[in-house]
Design a protein around this motif. Structure first.
Motif, PDB file in Angstrom:
ATOM      1  N   ALA A 146       0.493  -7.966  14.250  1.00 38.63           N
ATOM      2  CA  ALA A 146       1.533  -6.969  14.504  1.00 38.63           C
ATOM      3  C   ALA A 146       1.308  -6.272  15.837  1.00 38.63           C
ATOM      4  N   LEU A 147       0.065  -5.952  16.149  1.00 35.90           N
ATOM      5  CA  LEU A 147      -0.240  -5.299  17.426  1.00 35.90           C
ATOM      6  C   LEU A 147      -0.006  -6.241  18.598  1.00 35.90           C
ATOM      7  N   LEU A 151      -0.818   5.429   4.908  1.00 39.58           N
ATOM      8  CA  LEU A 151      -0.079   4.632   5.884  1.00 39.58           C
ATOM      9  C   LEU A 151       0.946   3.698   5.257  1.00 39.58           C
ATOM     10  N   GLY A 152       0.838   3.414   3.960  1.00 37.84           N
ATOM     11  CA  GLY A 152       1.836   2.563   3.336  1.00 37.84           C
ATOM     12  C   GLY A 152       1.269   1.613   2.310  1.00 37.84           C
ATOM     13  N   SER A 153       2.197   0.946   1.599  1.00 36.95           N
ATOM     14  CA  SER A 153       1.850  -0.019   0.554  1.00 36.95           C
ATOM     15  C   SER A 153       2.315  -1.407   0.969  1.00 36.95           C
ATOM     16  N   VAL A 154       1.470  -2.410   0.758  1.00 37.77           N
ATOM     17  CA  VAL A 154       1.799  -3.794   1.084  1.00 37.77           C
ATOM     18  C   VAL A 154       1.875  -4.598  -0.207  1.00 37.77           C
ATOM     19  N   PRO A 155       3.047  -5.167  -0.546  1.00 33.12           N
ATOM     20  CA  PRO A 155       3.161  -5.917  -1.798  1.00 33.12           C
ATOM     21  C   PRO A 155       2.524  -7.297  -1.709  1.00 33.12           C
ATOM     22  N   LEU A 156       2.210  -7.844  -2.878  1.00 30.32           N
ATOM     23  CA  LEU A 156       1.798  -9.249  -2.958  1.00 30.32           C
ATOM     24  C   LEU A 156       3.030 -10.102  -2.686  1.00 30.32           C
ATOM     25  N   ASP A 157       2.965 -10.921  -1.662  1.00 27.02           N
ATOM     26  CA  ASP A 157       4.119 -11.708  -1.247  1.00 27.02           C
ATOM     27  C   ASP A 157       3.692 -13.167  -1.095  1.00 27.02           C
ATOM     28  N   PRO A 158       4.302 -14.105  -1.832  1.00 33.49           N
ATOM     29  CA  PRO A 158       3.919 -15.522  -1.709  1.00 33.49           C
ATOM     30  C   PRO A 158       4.024 -16.045  -0.278  1.00 33.49           C
ATOM     31  N   GLY A 167      -2.801 -20.561   8.181  1.00 31.11           N
ATOM     32  CA  GLY A 167      -3.121 -20.077   9.519  1.00 31.11           C
ATOM     33  C   GLY A 167      -1.905 -19.887  10.397  1.00 31.11           C
ATOM     34  N   ARG A 168      -0.789 -19.447   9.800  1.00 29.40           N
ATOM     35  CA  ARG A 168       0.454 -19.252  10.554  1.00 29.40           C
ATOM     36  C   ARG A 168       0.665 -17.771  10.855  1.00 29.40           C
ATOM     37  N   ASP A 169       1.531 -17.505  11.838  1.00 26.97           N
ATOM     38  CA  ASP A 169       1.821 -16.132  12.243  1.00 26.97           C
ATOM     39  C   ASP A 169       2.906 -15.564  11.337  1.00 26.97           C
ATOM     40  N   PHE A 170       2.481 -14.832  10.317  1.00 27.04           N
ATOM     41  CA  PHE A 170       3.425 -14.272   9.356  1.00 27.04           C
ATOM     42  C   PHE A 170       4.419 -13.332  10.023  1.00 27.04           C
ATOM     43  N   MET A 171       3.955 -12.547  10.989  1.00 28.83           N
ATOM     44  CA  MET A 171       4.809 -11.555  11.630  1.00 28.83           C
ATOM     45  C   MET A 171       5.946 -12.205  12.411  1.00 28.83           C
ATOM     46  N   ALA A 193       6.491  -3.354   5.733  1.00 32.85           N
ATOM     47  CA  ALA A 193       5.313  -2.554   5.389  1.00 32.85           C
ATOM     48  C   ALA A 193       4.215  -2.726   6.440  1.00 32.85           C
ATOM     49  N   LEU A 194       3.958  -3.974   6.838  1.00 30.09           N
ATOM     50  CA  LEU A 194       2.902  -4.245   7.808  1.00 30.09           C
ATOM     51  C   LEU A 194       3.252  -3.725   9.197  1.00 30.09           C
ATOM     52  N   THR A 195       4.497  -3.901   9.616  1.00 32.01           N
ATOM     53  CA  THR A 195       4.893  -3.403  10.938  1.00 32.01           C
ATOM     54  C   THR A 195       4.868  -1.878  10.974  1.00 32.01           C
ATOM     55  N   SER A 196       5.238  -1.254   9.860  1.00 31.18           N
ATOM     56  CA  SER A 196       5.199   0.208   9.793  1.00 31.18           C
ATOM     57  C   SER A 196       3.771   0.729   9.895  1.00 31.18           C
ATOM     58  N   ILE A 197       2.842   0.066   9.206  1.00 29.64           N
ATOM     59  CA  ILE A 197       1.437   0.474   9.273  1.00 29.64           C
ATOM     60  C   ILE A 197       0.914   0.345  10.702  1.00 29.64           C
ATOM     61  N   ALA A 198       1.225  -0.773  11.353  1.00 27.90           N
ATOM     62  CA  ALA A 198       0.781  -0.973  12.739  1.00 27.90           C
ATOM     63  C   ALA A 198       1.348   0.112  13.647  1.00 27.90           C
ATOM     64  N   GLN A 199       2.606   0.464  13.465  1.00 29.47           N
ATOM     65  CA  GLN A 199       3.232   1.486  14.300  1.00 29.47           C
ATOM     66  C   GLN A 199       2.608   2.856  14.052  1.00 29.47           C
ATOM     67  N   LYS A 200       2.291   3.152  12.803  1.00 34.33           N
ATOM     68  CA  LYS A 200       1.651   4.433  12.487  1.00 34.33           C
ATOM     69  C   LYS A 200       0.266   4.523  13.119  1.00 34.33           C
ATOM     70  N   VAL A 201      -0.452   3.403  13.149  1.00 28.92           N
ATOM     71  CA  VAL A 201      -1.758   3.388  13.812  1.00 28.92           C
ATOM     72  C   VAL A 201      -1.591   3.683  15.297  1.00 28.92           C
ATOM     73  N   LEU A 202      -0.617   3.019  15.928  1.00 34.30           N
ATOM     74  CA  LEU A 202      -0.370   3.255  17.352  1.00 34.30           C
ATOM     75  C   LEU A 202       0.073   4.687  17.615  1.00 34.30           C
ATOM     76  N   ASN A 203       0.950   5.192  16.760  1.00 36.83           N
ATOM     77  CA  ASN A 203       1.444   6.556  16.947  1.00 36.83           C
ATOM     78  C   ASN A 203       0.346   7.596  16.783  1.00 36.83           C
TER      79      ASN A 203
END
Length: 247
Positions: free
Chosen positions: A38-39, A199-206, A215-219, A230-240
């Motif tokens: 994400a970063l 910072l947020g909740s990340v669900p279990l996602d198949p 080994g693929r780029d999920f983002m 959820a993941l992009t929001s967490i990354a943005q909160k870390v940056l902010n």
């Protein structure tokens, strides 16, 4: 962990974030990997030091399994995950002759969890780590262990950037409904009690699981996934939060 103590090794690193939990199997490697991706998509360069000595999985998650590291005068040279060299990775997994090989260390090389955490903190202290990202799952047994990790951070003077609740519900691959398999809200309640950001909740996602296994780029490949925002929001909160953490 010892390499960080060498002068100059981290001279070019602006921010150091530790991803901790105090409990195994909560998804520290998953969150570390997806946070790095994400970063990267936000134009940042990221280095990952995978200090999981017994089950290093991040090389596989980033599609770098089987690559070799090289040694130079300054130490080990990390593996670059992408052609743009925006993510570099160092893991004990690169030092094993085959992926089925076990790391068998004892005595001074392999201590207990608290000793390993203390050794990491002492090695990084001269470089003033930014803080810790603490990972939990919703279950009470996980939250209890992570509460002790927050106490460790407080006693060692390591600031907590925030708490992430991983495996927060299961996303059905057919109807996209999210079911709370374990429970929900334990991470947020823990953060409130400890007085640290949630910072947020990340669900279990198949789709997230499949991307990590392959080994693929999920983002990049699964922007419509329930875990993506959820993941992009967490990354943005870390940056902010970085400017505030330095003040």
């Amino acid at each position: 962990m010892e390499a960080a103590a060498e002068p100059g090794n981290l001279a070019g690193v602006r921010h150091i974030i530790l991803v901790l939990s105090g409990k195994g199997g909560v998804g520290k490697s998953t969150i570390s990997t997806e946070l790095a991706l994400a970063l990267r998509h936000q134009g940042k360069k990221v280095g990952i030091l995978d200090v999981d000595l017994c089950g290093p999985s991040i090389p596989r998650m980033l599609g770098s399994q089987g690559k070799a590291v090289h040694q130079c005068d300054q130490g080990w040279v990390p593996v670059f995950v992408d052609q743009e060299q925006s993510i570099s990775l160092m893991s004990v997994g690169f030092l094993l002759e085959n992926p089925d090989e076990a790391v068998v260390w004892k005595g001074p090389k392999k201590n207990g969890t608290s000793d390993e955490h203390m050794a990491t903190m002492e090695a990084l202290r001269p470089y003033r780590p930014l803080g810790a990202l603490v990972i939990t799952t919703p279950q009470a047994v996980s939250v209890g262990d992570v509460r002790r990790e927050l106490t460790f951070c407080r006693k060692t003077g390591l600031q907590v950037i925030g708490v992430v609740e991983n495996m927060s519900g299961f996303v059905c691959p057919h109807c996209a409904e999210c079911t709370n398999v374990f429970s929900r809200g334990g991470g947020e309640e823990l953060a409130q009690l400890a007085g640290v950001p949630f910072l947020g909740s990340v669900p279990l996602d198949p789709e997230l699981t499949r991307s990590l296994e392959e080994g693929r780029d999920f983002m990049q490949e699964f922007p419509k996934s329930s875990a993506f925002p959820a993941l992009t929001s967490i990354a943005q909160k870390v940056l902010n939060g970085i400017p505030a953490l330095f003040s």
